[in-house]
Design a protein around this motif. Structure first.
Motif, PDB file in Angstrom:
ATOM      1  N   THR A  23      -6.486   0.747  -9.786  1.00  0.00           N
ATOM      2  CA  THR A  23      -5.802  -0.419  -9.027  1.00  0.00           C
ATOM      3  C   THR A  23      -6.856  -1.776  -8.774  1.00  0.00           C
ATOM      4  OG1 THR A  23      -4.428   1.116  -7.982  1.00  0.00           O
ATOM      5  CG2 THR A  23      -4.002  -1.120  -7.477  1.00  0.00           C
ATOM      6  N   THR A  24      -6.220  -2.875  -9.246  1.00  0.00           N
ATOM      7  CA  THR A  24      -6.972  -4.018  -9.175  1.00  0.00           C
ATOM      8  C   THR A  24      -6.069  -4.931  -8.632  1.00  0.00           C
ATOM      9  OG1 THR A  24      -6.567  -5.058 -11.389  1.00  0.00           O
ATOM     10  CG2 THR A  24      -8.132  -3.366 -11.007  1.00  0.00           C
ATOM     11  N   ALA A  25      -6.870  -6.266  -8.032  1.00  0.00           N
ATOM     12  CA  ALA A  25      -5.866  -7.228  -7.686  1.00  0.00           C
ATOM     13  C   ALA A  25      -5.100  -7.877  -8.882  1.00  0.00           C
ATOM     14  CB  ALA A  25      -6.764  -8.388  -7.272  1.00  0.00           C
ATOM     15  N   ALA A  48       0.974  -1.152  -0.166  1.00  0.00           N
ATOM     16  CA  ALA A  48       0.130   0.081   0.069  1.00  0.00           C
ATOM     17  C   ALA A  48       0.895   1.268   0.011  1.00  0.00           C
ATOM     18  CB  ALA A  48      -0.789   0.137   1.330  1.00  0.00           C
ATOM     19  N   ALA A  49       2.015   1.275   0.699  1.00  0.00           N
ATOM     20  CA  ALA A  49       3.044   2.326   0.890  1.00  0.00           C
ATOM     21  C   ALA A  49       3.351   2.604  -0.615  1.00  0.00           C
ATOM     22  CB  ALA A  49       4.050   2.099   1.834  1.00  0.00           C
ATOM     23  N   LEU A  50       3.852   1.664  -1.532  1.00  0.00           N
ATOM     24  CA  LEU A  50       4.278   1.844  -2.840  1.00  0.00           C
ATOM     25  C   LEU A  50       3.071   2.409  -3.547  1.00  0.00           C
ATOM     26  CD1 LEU A  50       6.581  -1.122  -3.106  1.00  0.00           C
ATOM     27  CD2 LEU A  50       7.425   1.189  -2.955  1.00  0.00           C
ATOM     28  N   LEU A  51       2.193   1.702  -3.505  1.00  0.00           N
ATOM     29  CA  LEU A  51       0.790   2.103  -4.219  1.00  0.00           C
ATOM     30  C   LEU A  51       0.631   3.553  -4.023  1.00  0.00           C
ATOM     31  CD1 LEU A  51      -1.147  -1.125  -4.082  1.00  0.00           C
ATOM     32  CD2 LEU A  51      -0.045  -0.380  -6.214  1.00  0.00           C
ATOM     33  N   TYR A  52       0.701   4.004  -2.965  1.00  0.00           N
ATOM     34  CA  TYR A  52       0.258   5.349  -2.493  1.00  0.00           C
ATOM     35  C   TYR A  52       1.181   6.428  -3.253  1.00  0.00           C
ATOM     36  CZ  TYR A  52      -0.304   9.687   0.284  1.00  0.00           C
ATOM     37  OH  TYR A  52      -0.471  10.884   0.603  1.00  0.00           O
ATOM     38  N   ASN A  53       2.371   5.949  -3.606  1.00  0.00           N
ATOM     39  CA  ASN A  53       3.132   6.747  -4.437  1.00  0.00           C
ATOM     40  C   ASN A  53       3.104   6.955  -5.887  1.00  0.00           C
ATOM     41  OD1 ASN A  53       5.551   8.815  -4.299  1.00  0.00           O
ATOM     42  ND2 ASN A  53       6.213   7.369  -5.571  1.00  0.00           N
ATOM     43  N   TYR A  54       2.161   5.809  -6.193  1.00  0.00           N
ATOM     44  CA  TYR A  54       1.832   5.592  -7.683  1.00  0.00           C
ATOM     45  C   TYR A  54       0.357   6.553  -7.738  1.00  0.00           C
ATOM     46  CZ  TYR A  54      -0.594   3.696 -11.913  1.00  0.00           C
ATOM     47  OH  TYR A  54      -1.256   3.482 -12.840  1.00  0.00           O
ATOM     48  N   ASN A 104      -3.582  -5.916 -11.319  1.00  0.00           N
ATOM     49  CA  ASN A 104      -2.453  -5.100 -11.943  1.00  0.00           C
ATOM     50  C   ASN A 104      -1.806  -4.339 -10.648  1.00  0.00           C
ATOM     51  OD1 ASN A 104      -4.056  -3.071 -10.975  1.00  0.00           O
ATOM     52  ND2 ASN A 104      -4.612  -2.255 -12.926  1.00  0.00           N
ATOM     53  N   TYR A 105      -1.816  -4.648  -9.254  1.00  0.00           N
ATOM     54  CA  TYR A 105      -1.404  -3.951  -8.305  1.00  0.00           C
ATOM     55  C   TYR A 105       0.099  -4.174  -8.260  1.00  0.00           C
ATOM     56  CZ  TYR A 105      -0.477  -7.907  -5.118  1.00  0.00           C
ATOM     57  OH  TYR A 105      -0.160  -9.228  -4.658  1.00  0.00           O
ATOM     58  N   VAL A 106       0.613  -5.114  -8.402  1.00  0.00           N
ATOM     59  CA  VAL A 106       2.095  -5.485  -8.561  1.00  0.00           C
ATOM     60  C   VAL A 106       2.817  -4.619  -9.423  1.00  0.00           C
ATOM     61  CG1 VAL A 106       4.036  -7.323  -8.785  1.00  0.00           C
ATOM     62  CG2 VAL A 106       1.918  -8.141  -7.629  1.00  0.00           C
ATOM     63  N   GLN A 107       2.303  -4.197 -10.687  1.00  0.00           N
ATOM     64  CA  GLN A 107       2.873  -3.532 -11.588  1.00  0.00           C
ATOM     65  C   GLN A 107       2.907  -2.050 -11.065  1.00  0.00           C
ATOM     66  OE1 GLN A 107       0.660  -5.931 -12.772  1.00  0.00           O
ATOM     67  NE2 GLN A 107       2.542  -7.150 -12.898  1.00  0.00           N
ATOM     68  N   GLN A 108       1.852  -1.811 -10.442  1.00  0.00           N
ATOM     69  CA  GLN A 108       1.627  -0.284 -10.021  1.00  0.00           C
ATOM     70  C   GLN A 108       2.584  -0.159  -8.884  1.00  0.00           C
ATOM     71  OE1 GLN A 108      -2.594   0.758  -9.808  1.00  0.00           O
ATOM     72  NE2 GLN A 108      -2.945   0.361 -11.965  1.00  0.00           N
ATOM     73  N   MET A 109       2.773  -1.062  -7.832  1.00  0.00           N
ATOM     74  CA  MET A 109       3.773  -1.014  -6.942  1.00  0.00           C
ATOM     75  C   MET A 109       5.205  -0.457  -7.594  1.00  0.00           C
ATOM     76  SD  MET A 109       3.037  -4.394  -4.685  1.00  0.00           S
ATOM     77  CE  MET A 109       4.578  -4.318  -3.790  1.00  0.00           C
ATOM     78  N   LEU A 110       5.519  -1.298  -8.660  1.00  0.00           N
ATOM     79  CA  LEU A 110       6.754  -0.933  -9.204  1.00  0.00           C
ATOM     80  C   LEU A 110       6.739   0.473  -9.833  1.00  0.00           C
ATOM     81  CD1 LEU A 110       9.849  -1.742 -10.328  1.00  0.00           C
ATOM     82  CD2 LEU A 110       8.192  -2.610 -12.247  1.00  0.00           C
ATOM     83  N   ALA A 111       5.972   0.792 -10.500  1.00  0.00           N
ATOM     84  CA  ALA A 111       5.696   2.026 -10.985  1.00  0.00           C
ATOM     85  C   ALA A 111       5.678   3.166  -9.849  1.00  0.00           C
ATOM     86  CB  ALA A 111       4.513   2.341 -11.880  1.00  0.00           C
ATOM     87  N   GLY A 112       4.929   3.013  -8.766  1.00  0.00           N
ATOM     88  CA  GLY A 112       5.302   3.846  -7.581  1.00  0.00           C
ATOM     89  C   GLY A 112       6.746   3.896  -6.906  1.00  0.00           C
ATOM     90  N   TRP A 113       7.317   2.664  -6.899  1.00  0.00           N
ATOM     91  CA  TRP A 113       8.764   2.529  -6.522  1.00  0.00           C
ATOM     92  C   TRP A 113       9.616   3.664  -7.545  1.00  0.00           C
ATOM     93  CZ3 TRP A 113      11.263  -2.438  -4.613  1.00  0.00           C
ATOM     94  CH2 TRP A 113      12.180  -2.111  -3.473  1.00  0.00           C
ATOM     95  N   GLN A 114       9.462   3.449  -8.533  1.00  0.00           N
ATOM     96  CA  GLN A 114      10.381   4.004  -9.634  1.00  0.00           C
ATOM     97  C   GLN A 114      10.274   5.633  -9.512  1.00  0.00           C
ATOM     98  OE1 GLN A 114       8.882   1.751 -13.172  1.00  0.00           O
ATOM     99  NE2 GLN A 114      10.773   0.676 -13.094  1.00  0.00           N
ATOM    100  N   ARG A 115       8.812   5.960  -9.338  1.00  0.00           N
ATOM    101  CA  ARG A 115       8.622   7.550  -9.351  1.00  0.00           C
ATOM    102  C   ARG A 115       9.131   8.144  -7.951  1.00  0.00           C
ATOM    103  NH1 ARG A 115       2.396   7.573 -11.488  1.00  0.00           N
ATOM    104  NH2 ARG A 115       2.667   6.809 -13.415  1.00  0.00           N
ATOM    105  N   PHE A 116       9.283   7.158  -7.039  1.00  0.00           N
ATOM    106  CA  PHE A 116       9.656   8.016  -5.674  1.00  0.00           C
ATOM    107  C   PHE A 116      10.871   8.449  -5.403  1.00  0.00           C
ATOM    108  CE2 PHE A 116      10.781   6.926  -1.005  1.00  0.00           C
ATOM    109  CZ  PHE A 116       9.927   8.031  -0.556  1.00  0.00           C
ATOM    110  N   ALA A 117      11.048   9.774  -5.157  1.00  0.00           N
ATOM    111  CA  ALA A 117      12.257  10.567  -5.045  1.00  0.00           C
ATOM    112  C   ALA A 117      12.816  10.272  -3.507  1.00  0.00           C
ATOM    113  CB  ALA A 117      11.887  11.820  -5.346  1.00  0.00           C
TER     114      ALA A 117
END
Length: 295
Positions: A209-211, A113-119, A213-226
């Motif tokens: 976000t769904t059950a 959820a923390a990574l998804l928050y950043n996405y 695609n959430y893993v891919q969105q976690m990655l996107a959130g992590w990649q965007r996190f500064a």
């Protein structure tokens, strides 16, 4: 005596309840609770964490999502809590106006959820993430972990063979389960191609976000996190193994983990249930948070 007080804030006409622990540092911690459980945590993990942080002068807020603990309303999936997390960050800063940076701390699907928050809702106030055994469960990857770590351990166990030879197991049923797990694990190649395509798509536009695609969105959130990230993994935990296998197999995940601070506690279980493991987690978190103050 701990300086703790109850807090209450509103999310979608639902009252969410939490406990604020006071400190004097300008970096504070939002403890996001994985589910389904409430703000105390397994073996009082979150209570003890918040008090260890307070002893180090670090403020924190731990709260119940809707449908859990003292919070009313309906329980939401972990990937649908971004707005509640934002309001919790608002409340944490409201409780202590000296706070200028926030670290989100999460175990299991709370780390997700923390990574998804950043996405879903990027927030410049978030300076750090502490991710413990992130949940990246997918059907094929879970099957691979079971084959690599669970079934192999069983086959190499004397107790398993004693039970089998003594008639305590149904060998046909066990073989059927093993073959089904193997079959599921072989969907990896096609799923990886779909995952990479989905990851590319998430770079351009925020999607629901769904059950699936959430893993891919976690990655996107992590990649965007500064900000900075601390990842803590357990050696005795299938959830951690699934996350680490994903980071080994996917270069994009591997790069994110490489850029983070990573602490692996080989003997620990999923919730770091012993005083020794919990103490190591607490100290690593305190060290990580204090470094953020100088940045």
């Amino acid at each position: 005596m701990f300086n703790e007080r109850p807090v209450r804030f509103i999310w979608q006409d639902t009252a969410l309840h939490g406990i604020y622990s006071h400190g004097d540092h300008n970096v504070a911690v939002l403890i996001v609770v994985g589910g389904p459980q409430y703000r105390v945590g397994s073996h009082r993990q979150f209570v003890k964490l918040s008090r260890a942080l307070a002893d180090a002068g670090i403020s924190s807020l731990r709260f119940d999502f809707s449908g859990m603990g003292d919070s009313n309303g309906e329980l939401q999936p972990f990937y649908a809590n971004a707005q509640a997390i934002k309001l919790a960050v608002d409340e944490l800063i409201k409780q202590n106006t000296t706070i200028s940076k926030v670290v989100i701390w999460g175990l299991c699907d709370a780390a997700s959820a923390a990574l998804l928050y950043n996405y879903q809702q990027p927030d410049s106030r978030i300076a750090g993430l502490v991710l413990l055994n992130p949940w990246v469960r997918q059907q094929h990857s879970h099957a691979q972990v079971m084959l690599k770590h669970y079934y192999w351990q069983r086959l190499s166990s004397k107790a398993f063979w004693r039970k089998l030879l003594g008639g305590g197991l149904n060998p046909l049923q066990s073989l059927k389960e093993l073959l089904q797990t193997y079959k599921t694990s072989k969907t990896n190649q096609s799923d990886n191609l779909a995952a990479k395509q989905q990851a590319r798509n998430t770079q351009t536009a925020v999607q629901n976000t769904t059950a699936e695609n959430y893993v891919q969105q976690m990655l996107a959130g992590w990649q965007r996190f500064a900000g900075s990230t601390l990842v803590i993994t357990s050696g005795n935990d299938h959830t951690a193994q699934e996350f680490l296998d994903l980071c080994r197999e996917r270069q994009d995940w591997q790069q994110c983990l490489h850029q983070a601070q990573h602490q692996h506690i080989a003997a620990a279980n999923h919730t770091f249930a012993s005083g020794l493991w919990r103490g190591e987690v607490e100290q690593r978190c305190i060290d990580f948070i204090k470094k953020l103050e100088s940045k």
